[in-house]
Scaffold this active site. Structure first.
Site, PDB file in Angstrom:
ATOM      1  N   GLY A   1       0.838  -1.336   0.087  1.00 52.33           N
ATOM      2  CA  GLY A   1      -0.164   0.073   0.064  1.00 52.33           C
ATOM      3  C   GLY A   1       0.755   1.333   0.087  1.00 52.33           C
TER       4      GLY A   1
ATOM      5  N   GLY B   1       0.640   5.563   0.798  1.00 50.57           N
ATOM      6  CA  GLY B   1      -0.384   6.683   1.342  1.00 50.57           C
ATOM      7  C   GLY B   1       0.391   7.949   1.644  1.00 50.57           C
ATOM      8  N   GLY B   2      -0.199   8.741   1.914  1.00 47.50           N
ATOM      9  CA  GLY B   2       0.453  10.124   2.352  1.00 47.50           C
ATOM     10  C   GLY B   2       1.325  10.045   3.162  1.00 47.50           C
TER      11      GLY B   2
ATOM     12  N   ASP C   1     -10.590  10.161  11.057  1.00 50.95           N
ATOM     13  CA  ASP C   1     -10.349   9.813   9.598  1.00 50.95           C
ATOM     14  C   ASP C   1     -11.019   8.487   9.320  1.00 50.95           C
ATOM     15  OD1 ASP C   1      -9.317  10.299   7.229  1.00 50.95           O
ATOM     16  OD2 ASP C   1      -7.250   9.602   7.347  1.00 50.95           O
TER      17      ASP C   1
END
Ligand code: NAG
Ligand code: NAG
Ligand code: NAG
Ligand code: NAG
Ligand code: NAG
Ligand code: NAG
Ligand code: NAG
Ligand code: NAG
Ligand code: NAG
Ligand code: NAG
Ligand code: NAG
Ligand code: NAG
Length: 812
Positions: free
Chosen positions: A494, A496-497, A611
């Site tokens: 994965g 992500g940010g 979130d």
């Protein structure tokens, strides 16, 4: 009775002091001399006495004298007492000033020097060189005044009935003095001891030490003149000491300062010091992890008392400021919660003392930095700063042995000259006298001691981001490298940010997910820390488990249990994975609701995830749901307090519209996001899908529209249509709609959501469920049919326009 009257008097006077703030008081010992002047000088309300042989006040041991005039006629410009610099007494033989002391204890000695030019005669003041000592302390040694006006300030605990101030000219030279103060000051101003910063084997006792003021600075870049200080101290603006001017903002709100019982009073620092501050400008980058640093020149080899003055004049109560404080690279206080220190009274002043010894290059860097602890909004503030040099074991405030070559000491003749200068020169620095009042403020010292004991245990943790309790989770970088085959790209599961997520295998065979922070992201540090704090604190079947972390060599790595089936999002759309059936989806909804319910309720303060989205719900090998990614989590409001968060965070499409507009963060924001996830689950489409026609781009808007038209079936995932029981879906939609109500108050709690989802699962039916259970579900439904339309006004287009930048923070 006398005592009571006295207390009453104190009370009245201190009240007046609070009201009037320019409160004047006669110090018990109060000697002000305008040296060499034939006349008394009045500086505002203070009279500096003439110090000539014919005056009635013979302070000097050998008052022979001589007059010299200057040709310079430029007036001396000065904030305070410029006339004091126009005259001087010259001493070319060891001479004593003697004062009788009426009150033992701490006194300020202030010596004014300005080597103004002389007209003619024997003396050139810029060549003067001399030493000054008092009460057994060497205050100045071979001192040669610069060509600018200066006040040297000392604090001495005088324990005899007489104070002798000895001026000793260096060989072949002479001494001079423009003015002099010897005044009592409140003993409380100097603590007996203070937090020792990296002084492991000393327990500094300041009771009998002499101190010299090295710097006294008012943050906010404004001068506070002696007129605005009850003890006639000068506070210089901080601008010249600041390291990174572009990172700070000067703030001021004098009226916000609230001196209350237990807080420092005016004689610690005046209103105009606490009412102005320098803060980090974090607005452009709310994730910033920064220090605000001021730099001072000091003499190495000495210990220093450093006093930090704080007053939160920027935030509303309860103050959320959490600070890290350093002297050079040594930690003074870690994660200092300003609000706690000030009993959560807004605008209450607070000060913190530290003692450190300086070796090395003679630079003292004072830093006040943002803290990452407790998910705090990074902010830093400082209102005032004092640096006081502490006399060494020989009673010196100056390096010993810097004496000039004692070549031929021309056995200085015995003349004492009074130099009268008609008008002065140049600009002037200043300071002045005293004033004061001894109001017993025992609790001040007590607070200091409490602070000390509260911080003793924090000294050695500097090289880790966490307190000891988290140490057990710490992994060596080597183990992480081994587990991930040196972060092999083939193991990436994965992105992500925050960075990449790798699949890893620990040496004991445990399969783990390894989230590795991108090194450049400062924001990442904060989220990293929050996440580890949260995960190590909260353990639950439906929260993804922390296995460890690694913060070695600038790496920010979190190791979780490996979730075989990845994100819920991947199972709903955009992948080739087999579609989930309705019952699976209900169970996943229930599992994630359980995790959130636990977060909201398991501790006295709710934890708000902030979130919630389908990409942060992970599925294990049994398709059991677990909530993940706590990087933005925050402690929720205590009862009856409204939390105003300073930066809107979260993910585009899931953000609570109320939170975005009012920035009020409550558990109900998570409930909203969860409602969005529920519709994502039901409809099997992205929350925002730009490829769809207008009106259908936003899932929430589309759901609302279809709901109004009574056409809700059109939004369902086509895969599910015909394969669900309508009672179950109806229940599900009802509670989902409630979750996305525009007003937080109209939304259910996660507990309500959980209960209703379980009903929906039962209504979906399985052989085991008796009809009675189903009836229970229906009859105890808190949400009647009529309330369903409540949410019909939600407009996501407004929400869109208010989103400045959407954050996609997907981890897997
Ligand atoms: C200065 O003031 C003191 C006390 O107020 C007084 O005794 C003295 O005479 C004054 N001296 C001169 C020169 O005015
Ligand atoms: C000055 O004071 C010191 C110490 O009090 C004493 O030893 C010395 O004799 C005095 N000198 C004069 C000139 O009075
Ligand atoms: C005084 O001494 C300084 C430094 O030695 C020198 O620069 C200056 O010219 C002298 N001033 C006079 C008036 O002699
Ligand atoms: C001053 O020194 C004396 C004697 O050491 C001590 O008893 C007293 O407490 C000290 N006063 C202060 C304010 O430190
Ligand atoms: C602080 O104030 C002075 C004038 O008082 C100004 O010259 C200086 O630029 C200021 N410093 C900063 C960093 O703004
Ligand atoms: C300053 O403090 C006062 C008193 O608490 C407050 O009412 C006011 O809003 C503050 N002003 C600013 C600009 O923050
Ligand atoms: C100062 O704080 C005290 C204690 O919280 C409070 O009672 C008082 O109203 C405050 N005063 C002002 C002027 O805000
Ligand atoms: C400082 O003192 C002056 C005059 O003494 C007064 O006008 C001013 O308001 C004071 N400033 C502050 C911040 O108290
Ligand atoms: C103070 O800060 C400067 C620049 O940030 C740095 O170069 C210097 O080494 C620091 N001094 C000390 C003693 O830490
Ligand atoms: C702040 O300064 C301290 C001491 O120099 C240092 O250890 C710390 O890393 C700094 N923090 C940041 C964010 O630069
Ligand atoms: C001290 O004063 C005497 C008398 O005025 C003078 O002769 C002598 O030169 C002076 N000494 C110095 C070092 O200036
Ligand atoms: C110089 O000193 C003399 C004697 O003290 C004094 O009379 C005269 O006014 C002074 N000159 C100036 C310009 O002040």
């Amino acid at each position: 009775m006398e005592f009571r009257k006295f207390r009453l008097l104190i009370w009245v006077m201190s009240t007046m002091c609070l009201i009037k703030c320019s409160f004047q008081f006669d110090p018990i010992d109060n000697y002000l001399l305008d040296c060499g002047s034939p006349t008394n000088s009045s500086i505002r309300d203070r009279v500096f006495l003439a110090d000539t042989s014919d005056s009635d006040h013979h302070f000097l041991s050998n008052p022979e004298q001589e007059s010299v005039n200057t040709s310079n006629s430029q007036p001396i410009s000065s904030t305070y007492g410029s006339s004091l610099y126009t005259t001087a007494r010259i001493v070319n033989k060891t001479s004593n000033y003697t004062f009788s002391i009426n009150q033992h204890g701490r006194h300020f000695i202030r010596l004014y020097f300005f080597p103004f030019p002389l007209d003619a005669g024997t003396y050139n003041l810029t060549t003067a060189r001399f030493s000054v000592s008092a009460h057994g302390f060497t205050l100045l040694k071979n001192f040669q005044p610069d060509n600018t006006p200066v006040v040297k300030e000392f604090s001495i605990n005088i324990t005899s009935d007489e104070l002798t101030l000895t001026f000793t000219p260096s060989p072949n030279s002479f001494a001079f003095l423009n003015a002099l103060e010897v005044i009592s000051h409140p003993n409380e101003l100097i603590p007996i001891t203070a937090r020792a910063v990296e002084l492991p084997h000393t327990h500094p006792n300041l009771m009998t030490q002499a101190l010299q003021t090295v710097a006294r600075v008012n943050m906010g870049n404004q001068t506070v003149s002696p007129d605005n200080d009850t003890l006639w101290r000068l506070w210089n603006p901080d601008g010249t000491f600041m390291k990174h001017n572009n990172l700070v903002r000067f703030v001021s709100n004098i009226s916000a300062v609230n001196y209350t019982a237990g807080s420092p009073a005016f004689d610690i620092a005046p209103l105009s010091v606490y009412g102005t501050a320098t803060k980090l400008d974090t607005e452009s980058d709310p994730g910033a992890l920064l220090n605000n640093t001021w730099s001072f020149n000091v003499d190495p080899g000495f210990s220093y008392l450093v006093r930090f003055h704080f007053c939160d004049i920027i935030e509303r109560p309860p103050s959320e400021l959490i600070l890290n404080i350093y002297l050079n690279s040594m930690s003074v206080a870690k994660d200092l919660k300003l609000g706690d220190q000030m009993s959560n009274i807004w605008g209450a002043p607070f000060y913190l003392d530290a003692i450190t010894k300086l070796n090395g290059n003679g630079i003292l860097n004072v830093s006040v930095g943002t803290s990452l602890a407790f998910g705090a909004y990074p902010e830093s503030i400082l209102n005032g700063l004092e640096i006081l040099k502490i006399s060494n074991s020989n009673g010196n405030l100056v390096e010993g042995g810097t004496g000039v070559n004692s070549s031929n000491s021309n056995s200085n003749s015995k003349i004492l000259v009074i130099v009268v200068v008609s008008s002065g020169v140049l600009c002037v620095l200043i300071l002045l006298c005293c004033v004061f009042f001894v109001i017993t403020r025992r609790n001040r010292r007590k607070r200091n001691e409490e602070y000390l004991s509260a911080n003793v245990h924090k000294t050695n943790d500097e090289n880790t981001l966490f307190s000891r309790s988290k140490i057990g989770y710490r992994f060596p970088l080597g183990a992480v490298l081994e587990a991930t085959d040196k972060f092999s790209e083939s193991l990436v599961i994965g992105i992500g940010g925050f960075g990449k997520v790798y699949k890893g295998i620990l040496s004991d065979g445990t399969i783990v997910a390894v989230k590795r922070g991108a090194p450049q992201s400062l924001q990442g540090v904060s989220e990293f820390q929050t996440e580890v704090e949260m995960l190590s604190q909260f353990r639950h079947r439906h929260l993804v488990s922390l296995i460890g972390y690694c913060d070695e060599k600038n790496e920010l790595i979190i190791i979780y249990e490996y979730m075989e089936n990845g994100t819920l999002k991947n199972h709903l759309y955009g992948s080739d994975l087999p579609k989930l059936n309705w019952k699976q989806r209900l169970e996943i909804s229930i599992g994630s609701a359980r995790g959130l319910h636990y977060l909201h309720t398991s501790s006295h303060l709710a934890i708000i995830h902030r979130d919630v989205k389908s990409a942060n719900i992970l599925l294990d090998e049994n398709m059991m749901a677990k909530v993940a990614d706590f990087g933005l989590s925050k402690t929720g409001p205590a009862i009856d307090q409204t939390h105003v968060s300073t930066a809107v965070k979260g993910s585009f499409g899931y953000l609570d519209p109320e939170y975005m507009t009012r920035q009020q963060l409550t558990e109900k924001s998570d409930v909203y996001s969860f409602g969005v996830v529920m519709f994502e689950i039901l409809c099997g489409r992205p929350v925002i899908d730009p490829s769809r026609p207008r009106g259908m781009v936003s899932l929430v808007e589309w759901v609302n529209e279809m709901r109004k038209r009574g056409d809700l079936e059109k939004v369902f995932d086509p895969f599910l249509v015909g394969k669900m029981k309508m009672e179950s879906v109806k229940k599900y939609v009802e509670i989902g709609e409630k979750c996305i109500a525009e007003q937080g108050v109209d939304r259910p709690t996660m507990g309500d959501v959980l209960w209703n989802l379980e009903c929906a699962l039962q209504l979906e039916g399985s052989e085991v469920n008796s009809p009675k259970v189903e009836n229970d579900c229906v009859s105890s439904n808190v949400f009647s049919e009529g309330s369903v339309g409540d949410f019909a006004g939600v407009s996501m287009s407004r929400v869109f326009s208010e989103m400045v930048k959407g954050e996609e923070r997907e981890m897997r």
